[in-house]
Design an enzyme around this catalytic site. Sequence first.
Site, PDB file in Angstrom:
ATOM      1  N   GLU A  20       0.744  -1.132  -0.082  1.00  0.00           N
ATOM      2  CA  GLU A  20       0.057   0.221  -0.280  1.00  0.00           C
ATOM      3  C   GLU A  20       0.304   1.561   0.153  1.00  0.00           C
ATOM      4  OE1 GLU A  20      -3.128   0.519  -0.793  1.00  0.00           O
ATOM      5  OE2 GLU A  20      -3.822  -1.751  -0.098  1.00  0.00           O
ATOM      6  N   CYS A  29      -7.293   6.980  -5.468  1.00  0.00           N
ATOM      7  CA  CYS A  29      -5.919   5.620  -5.870  1.00  0.00           C
ATOM      8  C   CYS A  29      -6.306   5.121  -7.346  1.00  0.00           C
ATOM      9  CB  CYS A  29      -6.484   4.458  -4.914  1.00  0.00           C
ATOM     10  SG  CYS A  29      -8.550   3.691  -5.274  1.00  0.00           S
TER      11      CYS A  29
END
Length: 157
Positions: A20, A29
């Site tokens: 991540e 994202c």
Amino acid sequence: MRVDHLTIPPAALALVKAAEGCRLEAYRCPAGKWTIGYGHTGPLVRQGLKWTQEQAEEWLLKDLLKAADDVHSLATAPLTPNQTGALASFVFNLGAGCLKRSTLLMKLNARDYQSAAEEFDKWVYATVLNPDGTSSKRQLGGLVKRRTAERILFLMS
């Protein structure tokens, strides 16, 4: 079954942190969702939100504990801590619904652990937003790397 922090092995925490990365200011994202910390999403995450490193660490543990709870609610086969950690990473990234509908879970619950592990490699595609506002499904190198790490962790004793 409620899990505690001892159920999330350090290797699983490290896996998720590496996959991540940590960003202390909210960003979109590849799927277009507002995200912060180590991949935390939700209704309170919005443009301009900032966290401290401590908040990011705290939310990562909360998110992984929730994911591990989801894993334990779906899996009927016995799981090692590493299997729980690998599956918690999977659920944290994809959601419990993906695990629930997966061949991975079907093979896991049949106690065919090796075949279940091979299923991780199929989950390397993501729907991403294109510059023109449309979306498309693409294989992402980061997902290939993450699923490989999850499979390896899943198979560790």
